[in-house]
Design a protein around this motif. Sequence first.
Motif, PDB file in Angstrom:
ATOM      1  N   MET A   1       0.964  -1.337  -0.061  1.00  0.00           N
ATOM      2  CA  MET A   1      -0.036   0.109  -0.025  1.00  0.00           C
ATOM      3  C   MET A   1       0.809   1.210  -0.225  1.00  0.00           C
ATOM      4  O   MET A   1       0.478   2.270  -0.405  1.00  0.00           O
ATOM      5  N   VAL A   2       2.020   1.099   0.621  1.00  0.00           N
ATOM      6  CA  VAL A   2       3.226   2.352   0.777  1.00  0.00           C
ATOM      7  C   VAL A   2       3.389   2.640  -0.785  1.00  0.00           C
ATOM      8  O   VAL A   2       3.479   3.442  -1.379  1.00  0.00           O
ATOM      9  N   VAL A   3       4.052   1.605  -1.286  1.00  0.00           N
ATOM     10  CA  VAL A   3       4.388   1.620  -2.826  1.00  0.00           C
ATOM     11  C   VAL A   3       3.445   2.046  -3.519  1.00  0.00           C
ATOM     12  O   VAL A   3       3.775   3.057  -4.663  1.00  0.00           O
ATOM     13  N   ASP A   4       2.047   1.469  -3.693  1.00  0.00           N
ATOM     14  CA  ASP A   4       1.128   1.982  -4.686  1.00  0.00           C
ATOM     15  C   ASP A   4       0.933   3.399  -4.489  1.00  0.00           C
ATOM     16  O   ASP A   4       0.670   4.280  -5.332  1.00  0.00           O
ATOM     17  N   ALA A   5       0.992   4.026  -3.350  1.00  0.00           N
ATOM     18  CA  ALA A   5       0.348   5.522  -2.966  1.00  0.00           C
ATOM     19  C   ALA A   5       1.676   6.068  -3.582  1.00  0.00           C
ATOM     20  O   ALA A   5       1.534   7.320  -3.997  1.00  0.00           O
ATOM     21  N   VAL A   6       2.794   5.701  -3.173  1.00  0.00           N
ATOM     22  CA  VAL A   6       4.015   6.769  -3.608  1.00  0.00           C
ATOM     23  C   VAL A   6       3.990   6.689  -5.349  1.00  0.00           C
ATOM     24  O   VAL A   6       4.161   7.697  -5.963  1.00  0.00           O
ATOM     25  N   GLY A   7       3.652   5.652  -5.817  1.00  0.00           N
ATOM     26  CA  GLY A   7       3.441   5.571  -7.381  1.00  0.00           C
ATOM     27  C   GLY A   7       2.511   6.462  -7.993  1.00  0.00           C
ATOM     28  O   GLY A   7       2.582   7.108  -9.020  1.00  0.00           O
ATOM     29  N   ALA A   8       1.294   6.308  -7.260  1.00  0.00           N
ATOM     30  CA  ALA A   8       0.057   7.024  -7.522  1.00  0.00           C
ATOM     31  C   ALA A   8       0.325   8.626  -7.603  1.00  0.00           C
ATOM     32  O   ALA A   8      -0.167   9.395  -8.295  1.00  0.00           O
ATOM     33  N   MET A   9       1.064   9.129  -6.414  1.00  0.00           N
ATOM     34  CA  MET A   9       1.182  10.462  -6.093  1.00  0.00           C
ATOM     35  C   MET A   9       1.887  11.111  -7.350  1.00  0.00           C
ATOM     36  O   MET A   9       1.954  12.345  -7.428  1.00  0.00           O
ATOM     37  N   GLU A  10       2.829  10.387  -7.875  1.00  0.00           N
ATOM     38  CA  GLU A  10       3.936  10.988  -9.116  1.00  0.00           C
ATOM     39  C   GLU A  10       3.147  10.927 -10.181  1.00  0.00           C
ATOM     40  O   GLU A  10       3.635  11.872 -11.174  1.00  0.00           O
TER      41      GLU A  10
ATOM     42  N   ASP B   1      -6.297  -1.877  -5.380  1.00  0.00           N
ATOM     43  CA  ASP B   1      -5.223  -2.823  -5.684  1.00  0.00           C
ATOM     44  C   ASP B   1      -5.944  -4.262  -5.351  1.00  0.00           C
ATOM     45  O   ASP B   1      -6.187  -4.651  -4.300  1.00  0.00           O
ATOM     46  N   MET B   2      -6.096  -5.144  -6.365  1.00  0.00           N
ATOM     47  CA  MET B   2      -6.802  -6.138  -6.421  1.00  0.00           C
ATOM     48  C   MET B   2      -5.961  -7.342  -6.688  1.00  0.00           C
ATOM     49  O   MET B   2      -5.393  -7.757  -7.639  1.00  0.00           O
ATOM     50  N   GLY B   3      -5.720  -8.138  -5.458  1.00  0.00           N
ATOM     51  CA  GLY B   3      -4.839  -9.263  -5.590  1.00  0.00           C
ATOM     52  C   GLY B   3      -5.687 -10.390  -4.495  1.00  0.00           C
ATOM     53  O   GLY B   3      -6.870 -10.669  -4.552  1.00  0.00           O
TER      54      GLY B   3
ATOM     55  N   GLY C   1       6.322   3.143  -8.202  1.00  0.00           N
ATOM     56  CA  GLY C   1       6.503   3.328  -6.912  1.00  0.00           C
ATOM     57  C   GLY C   1       7.772   2.924  -6.322  1.00  0.00           C
ATOM     58  O   GLY C   1       8.518   3.504  -5.532  1.00  0.00           O
ATOM     59  N   LEU C   2       8.200   1.629  -6.694  1.00  0.00           N
ATOM     60  CA  LEU C   2       9.298   1.090  -6.046  1.00  0.00           C
ATOM     61  C   LEU C   2      10.678   1.723  -6.863  1.00  0.00           C
ATOM     62  O   LEU C   2      11.328   2.113  -6.034  1.00  0.00           O
ATOM     63  N   LEU C   3      10.362   2.526  -7.966  1.00  0.00           N
ATOM     64  CA  LEU C   3      11.437   2.969  -8.611  1.00  0.00           C
ATOM     65  C   LEU C   3      11.686   4.365  -7.965  1.00  0.00           C
ATOM     66  O   LEU C   3      12.914   4.923  -7.572  1.00  0.00           O
ATOM     67  N   SER C   4      10.621   4.968  -7.287  1.00  0.00           N
ATOM     68  CA  SER C   4      10.690   6.397  -6.661  1.00  0.00           C
ATOM     69  C   SER C   4      11.309   5.898  -5.286  1.00  0.00           C
ATOM     70  O   SER C   4      12.298   6.769  -5.102  1.00  0.00           O
TER      71      SER C   4
END
Length: 263
Positions: A110-119, A129-131, A245-248
């Motif tokens: 959820m942290v990584v999703d949020a970081v990616g989305a904010m950019e 996120d559906m898993g 998000g992981l890249l950021s």
Amino acid sequence: MILAINVGNTNITVGCIDRTQTYFVERISTQLNKTELEYAITLKNIMELYQISASLVEGGIVSSVVPPLSETIRQSAMKIIGRDVKLVGPGVKNGLNIQIDNPAQLGSNMVVDAVGAMESYQLPIIIIDMGTATSISVINQKGCYVGGVIMPGLNSALEFLAIRTSQLPKISLEAPQHTIGKNTVSCMQSGAVYGTASMLDGMIDRITAELGEPATVVSTGRLARFISPYCRHSITYDDSLMLRGLLSIYEKNRNTGRKGDRT
């Protein structure tokens, strides 16, 4: 270019990405009994499939919601690229202003999703996120992570029905022609697809009401592309959200390392 890996309960998402493009996104099964070497061979084969040499990869990063595999996957990635591979968690900067009761409890996915989305998207943002589980993250207009929702995942629910009932079978995930089913399979498919889409629409309505304004809605995860088109709200499906998000996060921690890591 970096190697980015997200370890989920059912699948492990693997990709190579930089600021210019996503080179590939692949998913492999999460298996607790696989060794570090076996995962390393799998990662090597995937990279060779896309003709990506390890020499082109400057480093890597792993996020994981499966603690027994976190270090196994990190070490296997290091075997392949021969460079530092970071693990999202305590001590790793993410730049996220988390406003929940216990920020340490927030899952790394959820942290990584949020970081990616904010950019990439306009605030406020709702991330679906559906898993194995379906998680919803909410970022307000000020860019603060204000909370979220966790629900049973679609496949998890369907598997539970097949296991715990005598006459309901396992079904394929596809939308029937009509909401009102005429047989057992079409009834289950309607519940799975249209029922889940309606649930997400309802949650979006409730969340935006609490926010007090409309929000950008983004979906990701292996099941989101099946469900998002049947929602009545406008939802952008983004398969590379986790990788960005992981890249950021990797870039925020580029000059930091862990004692004993190879560099």
